[in-house]
Design an enzyme around this catalytic site. Structure first.
Site, short mmCIF file in Angstrom:
data_model
loop_
_atom_site.label_atom_id
_atom_site.label_comp_id
_atom_site.label_asym_id
_atom_site.label_seq_id
_atom_site.Cartn_x
_atom_site.Cartn_y
_atom_site.Cartn_z
CE LYS A 57 16.92 63.94 20.20
NZ LYS A 57 17.81 63.39 21.25
CB THR A 58 15.89 70.85 22.43
OG1 THR A 58 15.02 69.71 22.50
CG2 THR A 58 15.06 72.11 22.61
CG ASP B 197 11.56 66.83 21.50
OD1 ASP B 197 12.32 66.07 20.88
OD2 ASP B 197 11.64 67.02 22.73
CB THR C 166 14.78 59.10 21.31
OG1 THR C 166 13.39 58.78 21.46
CG2 THR C 166 15.05 60.43 22.00
NE ARG D 127 18.03 66.68 28.44
CZ ARG D 127 17.17 66.07 27.63
NH1 ARG D 127 16.64 64.91 27.98
NH2 ARG D 127 16.87 66.60 26.46
#
Length: 346
Positions: free
Chosen positions: A67-68, A112, A161, A220
């Site tokens: 997402k980032t 975020d 999330t 990640r």
């Protein structure tokens, strides 16, 4: 001592460059999430043709799926500056007002964990997203007045999330919502291969597949495990007859050292499973009781451990608590008892 310091500086700079390179800078370089990538490509191209800021974007999905990175790509491909913040950092309407009033025309604002913003800030954001305006309250009580403040047009990219925790008025103001899914093993192999090239690691197909298999469908985690394999190679690469290359045996040795098993379960995952299976005889057991038993916060169990265990069919959730599924018994090497509670019984 001066020589050692001078020698360390280029290495530090190189490491920072590698960290940046691991994040793709364009949609064409981003691996996986084909549907979301196609949707974003269309949205950004339409904004470019019409010479306007892109519509507000909400990216929803579990942690670690990009997402980032996608927010950075939106700014890069829009050729706009990026401002980054987070929901927990915006606890007052004044915090948000200061942030929004400092944006330049067309700037991309990334927030975020947007579902964790304070309610007063959320309500201010409604007007800002829709009309590029906020109302500043001056004074208190009966003498308080509202002063409108125009904002420069901007694009908000929110990441969450837990999209269900967003209030409907906020969710409805996003022009596009992208739902990110867990990665397939083949996609994770591509992620590992790209990162290995950036880290200058010679990684054969079998080693890439082994890292991908233990990465829980999450890029990640794949990159994190790859870096631990690299560390192990640096320290032990030439031990025991090794020639400095990575093979499956080295991957196994490195990840076993860090308590990551053959399907990606770590120490906490196995502790939770072991507690449900052995201590509570398969369950059902309540979340708080389980958290106390393993010595961890209930939020950590619910948001970090449970999603993966439920997804792979090791753990079941019911109104009465958590229960161990037959696959969990098999993974732990414990016989599944006759008459054990199942989801159908609850």
């Amino acid at each position: 001592m001066g020589d050692l310091t001078d020698a360390a500086e280029p290495a530090d700079d190189n490491e920072l460059a590698i960290e940046g390179a691991l994040r793709p800078a364009a949609l064409a370089e981003f691996i996986g999430q084909q549907k979301v990538r196609g949707q974003l490509q269309l949205l950004l191209e339409a904004a470019r043709i019409q010479q306007r800021p892109a519509d507000h974007i909400l990216l929803a999905g579990p942690p670690g799926l990009g997402k980032t990175t996608l927010a950075m790509i939106v700014a890069h491909e829009s050729q706009r500056p990026l401002r980054m913040s987070s929901g927990p950092a915006i606890q007052h309407a004044g915090d948000l007002a200061a942030l929004l009033s400092s944006l330049t025309p067309g700037e991309v604002l990334f927030i975020d964990e947007i579902h964790r913003m304070a309610r007063a800030a959320e309500e201010m954001l409604y007007l800002a997203m829709e009309d590029f305006r906020i109302d500043i309250m001056v004074g208190k009580g009966a003498g308080a007045t509202s002063i409108p403040l125009d904002l420069a047009p901007f694009t908000l990219v929110g990441a969450t999330t837990r999209s269900g925790m967003l209030p409907n008025p906020l969710r409805d103001r996003f022009g596009f919502t992208g739902h990110l899914e867990f990665y397939e093993a083949s996609e994770l192999e591509e992620v590992v291969a790209r990162s290995a090239t950036m880290l200058e690691i010679d990684l054969p197909t079998s080693a890439r597949a082994e890292i991908a298999r233990r990465s829980r469908g999450t890029p990640r985690i794949a990159n994190r495990l790859l870096r631990r394999v690299r560390d192990y190679l640096v320290v032990h690469g030439h031990d025991g007859g090794r020639d400095g290359t990575v093979d499956v045996a080295l991957v196994d040795a490195a990840l076993d050292l860090y308590d990551v098993d053959s399907i990606g379960l770590d120490r906490l995952d196995r502790a939770v499973l072991d507690m449900v299976v052995r201590r509570f005889r398969g369950g059902p057991v309540g979340l708080n009781t389980l958290a106390v038993a393993v010595g961890e916060e209930s939020d950590t169990i619910e948001s970090v451990v449970e999603p993966y265990l439920v997804r792979i069919g090791f753990l079941g959730r019911s109104p009465r608590g958590r229960i161990a599924m037959p696959e969990a018994y098999a993974h732990l090497g414990v016989s599944h008892p006759d008459g054990a509670v199942t989801i159908d019984d609850l």
